[in-house]
Design a protein around this motif. Sequence first.
Motif, PDB file in Angstrom:
ATOM      1  N   LYS A  27       7.080  -1.999  13.134  1.00  0.00           N
ATOM      2  CA  LYS A  27       8.501  -2.218  12.901  1.00  0.00           C
ATOM      3  C   LYS A  27       8.975  -1.166  11.915  1.00  0.00           C
ATOM      4  N   ALA A  28      10.273  -0.871  11.937  1.00  0.00           N
ATOM      5  CA  ALA A  28      10.832   0.151  11.049  1.00  0.00           C
ATOM      6  C   ALA A  28      10.639  -0.191   9.577  1.00  0.00           C
ATOM      7  N   GLU A  29      10.415  -1.472   9.269  1.00  0.00           N
ATOM      8  CA  GLU A  29      10.226  -1.891   7.882  1.00  0.00           C
ATOM      9  C   GLU A  29       8.755  -1.832   7.461  1.00  0.00           C
ATOM     10  N   ASP A  30       7.850  -1.651   8.394  1.00  0.00           N
ATOM     11  CA  ASP A  30       6.421  -1.660   8.084  1.00  0.00           C
ATOM     12  C   ASP A  30       6.050  -0.500   7.168  1.00  0.00           C
ATOM     13  N   ARG A  31       5.250  -0.823   6.183  1.00  0.00           N
ATOM     14  CA  ARG A  31       4.819   0.183   5.203  1.00  0.00           C
ATOM     15  C   ARG A  31       4.070   1.327   5.880  1.00  0.00           C
ATOM     16  N   ILE A  32       3.151   1.019   6.785  1.00  0.00           N
ATOM     17  CA  ILE A  32       2.354   2.065   7.430  1.00  0.00           C
ATOM     18  C   ILE A  32       3.224   3.002   8.255  1.00  0.00           C
ATOM     19  N   ILE A  72      10.146   1.728  -1.060  1.00  0.00           N
ATOM     20  CA  ILE A  72      10.534   1.152  -2.351  1.00  0.00           C
ATOM     21  C   ILE A  72      10.859  -0.328  -2.180  1.00  0.00           C
ATOM     22  N   ARG A  73      11.617  -0.676  -1.124  1.00  0.00           N
ATOM     23  CA  ARG A  73      11.936  -2.079  -0.857  1.00  0.00           C
ATOM     24  C   ARG A  73      10.666  -2.888  -0.647  1.00  0.00           C
ATOM     25  N   ALA A  74       9.727  -2.350   0.099  1.00  0.00           N
ATOM     26  CA  ALA A  74       8.467  -3.052   0.358  1.00  0.00           C
ATOM     27  C   ALA A  74       7.679  -3.253  -0.923  1.00  0.00           C
ATOM     28  N   ALA A  75       7.690  -2.273  -1.793  1.00  0.00           N
ATOM     29  CA  ALA A  75       6.971  -2.390  -3.069  1.00  0.00           C
ATOM     30  C   ALA A  75       7.596  -3.456  -3.950  1.00  0.00           C
ATOM     31  N   THR A  77       9.243  -6.136  -2.892  1.00  0.00           N
ATOM     32  CA  THR A  77       9.148  -7.478  -2.326  1.00  0.00           C
ATOM     33  C   THR A  77       7.714  -7.917  -2.067  1.00  0.00           C
ATOM     34  N   SER A  78       6.747  -7.018  -2.224  1.00  0.00           N
ATOM     35  CA  SER A  78       5.366  -7.417  -1.965  1.00  0.00           C
ATOM     36  C   SER A  78       4.880  -8.336  -3.081  1.00  0.00           C
ATOM     37  N   PRO A  79       4.064  -9.300  -2.723  1.00  0.00           N
ATOM     38  CA  PRO A  79       3.571 -10.235  -3.740  1.00  0.00           C
ATOM     39  C   PRO A  79       2.695  -9.504  -4.749  1.00  0.00           C
ATOM     40  N   THR A  80       2.797  -9.902  -5.981  1.00  0.00           N
ATOM     41  CA  THR A  80       1.972  -9.296  -7.020  1.00  0.00           C
ATOM     42  C   THR A  80       0.642 -10.034  -7.102  1.00  0.00           C
ATOM     43  N   LEU A  81      -0.344  -9.334  -7.545  1.00  0.00           N
ATOM     44  CA  LEU A  81      -1.661  -9.937  -7.677  1.00  0.00           C
ATOM     45  C   LEU A  81      -1.718 -10.799  -8.923  1.00  0.00           C
ATOM     46  N   PRO A  82      -2.428 -11.920  -8.875  1.00  0.00           N
ATOM     47  CA  PRO A  82      -2.533 -12.766 -10.067  1.00  0.00           C
ATOM     48  C   PRO A  82      -3.264 -12.037 -11.182  1.00  0.00           C
TER      49      PRO A  82
END
Length: 83
Positions: A27-32, A72-75, A77-82
């Motif tokens: 998808k156009a939003e996919d990081r890869i 940048i948007r993906a970074a 909104t991506s979940p942060t590690l505990p």
Amino acid sequence: MLLQIASVTGAVLILSAYVALQSGRAKAEDRIYNVANLLGALLLAWVAISDRRIGFILLEVIWAAVSIPPLIRAARTSPTLPA
């Protein structure tokens, strides 16, 4: 020789991303997808700058720039590690 390798690698990255998008595997939003476009465009921009091809430089720099906002948007909104 190095510029030829960079040129082919850049083209393969961009075309692979495009094929994945068109076939529904990305998808156009996919990081890869956006990383492949960014890296491919940067490699091709380097080749264009080396050859002083203004139109090609313009195309590849804009192509790379368009790939950055989704990353940048993906970074953001991506979940942060505990911790």
